[in-house]
Design an enzyme around this catalytic site. Structure first.
Site, PDB file in Angstrom:
ATOM      1  CB  CYS A  61      -1.182   0.216   1.264  1.00  0.00           C
ATOM      2  SG  CYS A  61      -0.989  -1.314   2.393  1.00  0.00           S
TER       3      CYS A  61
ATOM      4  CG  ASP B 240      -5.883  -1.924   9.354  1.00  0.00           C
ATOM      5  OD1 ASP B 240      -4.889  -1.023   9.821  1.00  0.00           O
ATOM      6  OD2 ASP B 240      -7.258  -1.392   8.989  1.00  0.00           O
TER       7      ASP B 240
ATOM      8  CB  CYS C 273      -2.559   1.194   4.222  1.00  0.00           C
ATOM      9  SG  CYS C 273      -2.583   0.290   5.269  1.00  0.00           S
TER      10      CYS C 273
ATOM     11  CE  LYS D 262      -8.322   1.258  10.759  1.00  0.00           C
ATOM     12  NZ  LYS D 262      -7.755   0.251   9.699  1.00  0.00           N
TER      13      LYS D 262
ATOM     14  CB  CYS E 285      -7.053  -3.929   0.110  1.00  0.00           C
ATOM     15  SG  CYS E 285      -5.869  -5.033   1.353  1.00  0.00           S
TER      16      CYS E 285
ATOM     17  CB  SER F  95     -11.343  -6.022   7.446  1.00  0.00           C
ATOM     18  OG  SER F  95     -10.885  -6.493   6.277  1.00  0.00           O
TER      19      SER F  95
END
Length: 577
Positions: A56, A88, A129, A131, A201, A479
């Site tokens: 990420c 994560d 990514c 957060k 992701c 998630s």
């Protein structure tokens, strides 16, 4: 664009560049290769979350160079710096996940401190990514400087047996492997091909959800979040973002001119219609808090309730971020929302134009494959639903994207676990029954500490083919890749004495996403009696350090799990000091 010597009368960098008393400060800048002309220009912080923790973040360093070129082309002086990320996907399923949500606050805090300490005039923030996206946006709004956000881009989908695969498939394959439905060799092949490039992701998990939010809320240039991370075309957006922030300085358009109650509502609409991550119900209130705007979980869920779900993205749907980009991206999604009168068009954006003006320039239309028309949605209500009841007086949230109406209500006896590890071990050995409601408590922001996500457990359930045969509730989080009937953010959390702390095995729980209810079949008197017998919050092993500090400070999930009083209590604006 600002040309020649800038007027720094009202810019923070005057404190480190102007006048005889700042000669020592200027000497440091000369040491780094700046000349007199560079020092006289506005200073733009270019903040990235670059690291080698995960794909990420790995391309953010390169993308930052494009941003700096844009700042320089528009007669500014860029100053690059980095902050942390906890990714994560790597942190998932073990103690490391406790660091995830706390990292959002650390990112916002460290960007704030860097900007304050060096008196930068504006901010371009790059994040990849989960957060790190809301953390960077929170810093922009907290500082209230001219700001442009840019997403690092999504990962390309992997390919196996003629189908696109993502890391979600690998998490779910663990459950299939445990159930004996997948061999060691098959799992090893999948893990090698699922993540073929740099980028976050690929499904509509938290990173891509918040990337869509960055455009809809106005902090990012329209369409800047769509191109996958490996695409060199991302550099054009980086350069344009660097130029855009200089335009914002010139016009004195600051982050809180962009982030308003209306723009937060626009952002929530986009989360709902794309079936985005439930984590947006945590992050939007946190961003609002930095602007002093009342916008909590219930406000988010109110918008979710009357927003059609019409973008077919994983995990509930079929497609990934690359497909959305190729279908026209967030701008086409916003155009569809506008057709239904669901967008506030007068909101300011990072371009200096309103969202309505921006959309007037967008030629693309819904392809009815990835992006359906708003008149013919996948479902009439949003892919994420808010719940409330005697088990969640401060609310809870559930993702229903991809679920049929019949699958959106569930009643069953509770099977209570005191932490995620206990639940995961039970799932591994099939230590639960079809029809039960699995309860995982003591995983809230304070009680965890850190409000872990439960993807390992939910993915294992899905992999076992049990995702639709049980329900799961927790005061922790899920998630964005979670699917199945999984309710998170139950508030108040167990550590604060919420009703979830009082549940016992066999209590009958009803979850109804259609009516928005989450209740337990206990009277008020029975709940009160259990509360009187409650022994208080469970001890954790975190008695010092960052997680202890976070647990002491963190507030209610409903308000975004924030750790400071916010803009309502501030006595100054950084830009005006």
């Amino acid at each position: 664009m600002l040309k020649g010597k800038a007027d720094k009368t009202n810019l923070p960098s005057r404190h480190v560049t102007e006048g005889p008393s700042r000669a020592p400060h200027r000497s440091y800048y000369y040491a780094m290769g700046l000349d007199e002309e560079d020092i006289a220009k506005p200073f733009v912080g270019v903040a990235t979350c670059w690291n080698e923790a995960a794909p990420c973040n790995i391309s953010l360093n390169r993308q930052a160079q494009a941003v700096k070129m844009g700042v320089k082309a528009a007669h500014g002086t860029p100053r690059e710096f980095t902050t942390i990320t906890v990714t994560d996907g790597i942190a998932m399923g073990h103690e490391g996940m406790r660091s995830s949500l706390a990292s959002r606050e650390a990112i916002a805090d460290t960007v704030e401190l860097t900007m304050r300490g060096h008196c930068y005039d504006a901010l371009v923030g790059l994040a990849g990514c989960d957060k790190s996206l809301p953390g960077m946006m929170m810093a922009m709004v907290r500082l209230n400087v001219p700001s442009v956000f840019i997403y690092g881009g999504s990962i390309l989908p992997g390919r196996l047996n003629g189908k696109d695969v993502t890391v979600q498939d690998v998490f779910e394959a663990v459950g299939q492997h445990q159930a004996g439905n997948m061999t060691d060799a098959e799992l090893e092949i999948l893990e090698r091909v699922a993540c073929p490039s740099a980028g976050a992701c690929g499904g509509q998990f938290t990173a891509n959800t918040m990337a869509c939010v960055s455009e809809a809320i106005g902090l990012a240039l329209l369409n800047s979040s769509g191109a996958p991370a490996p695409y060199e075309s991302r550099d054009q957006y980086g350069e344009a973002s660097g130029q855009a922030v200089m335009h914002l300085i010139e016009k004195n358009i600051r982050a809180r001119d962009v982030v308003t109650r209306k723009s937060l509502e626009n952002a929530a609409r986009v989360v709902a219609c794309t079936g985005g991550s439930t984590n947006a119900g945590l992050h939007l209130p946190a961003i609002a808090h930095e602007a002093g705007i009342d916008f909590d979980l219930f406000d988010v869920c109110e918008i979710f309730r009357d927003t059609p779900y019409f973008v077919d993205l994983k995990p509930g749907g079929q497609y990934v971020a690359k497909d959305l980009y190729e279908a026209g991206g967030v701008p086409v999604v916003l155009k569809e929302l506008r057709k239904a009168g669901l967008i506030h068009e007068d909101c300011m954006t990072a371009s200096g134009r309103s969202i309505g003006e921006e959309l007037d320039m967008i030629k693309g239309e819904a392809d009815n494959k990835v992006i359906y028309s708003v008149e013919n949605p996948i479902t009439q209500t949003g892919g994420v639903v808010g719940l409330k009841g005697n088990l969640a007086p401060e609310g809870a949230i559930v993702k229903v994207a991809g679920m049929s109406v019949a699958e959106q209500s569930f009643t069953g006896p509770a099977r209570v676990f005191e932490c995620e590890e206990d639940a995961f071990e039970a799932v591994k050995v099939r230590g639960y029954e079809e029809g039960e409601v699995l309860v995982i408590r003591n995983e809230g922001p304070a009680g965890g500490p850190g409000m872990r996500e439960m993807l390992s457990t939910t993915a294992a359930l899905s992999g076992q083919g049990m995702g639709k045969k049980v329900a799961l509730i927790t005061d922790g989080r899920f998630s964005g890749a979670t699917r199945g009937f999984c309710v998170g953010h139950v508030g108040p959390e167990a550590a604060h004495g919420g009703p979830i702390a009082l549940l016992q095995n066999g209590d009958v729980i009803t979850i109804n996403a259609i009516t928005g209810e989450l209740k337990v079949d206990l009277t008020e008197a029975e709940l009160a009696a259990r509360k009187a017998d409650w022994k208080g919050p469970r001890d954790t092993i975190y008695a010092s350090g960052a997680l202890w500090k976070y647990a002491q400070l963190v507030g209610s999930t409903r308000l975004g799990a924030v750790t400071h009083p916010g803009a309502k209590m501030e006595k100054h604006i950084y830009m005006d000091l």
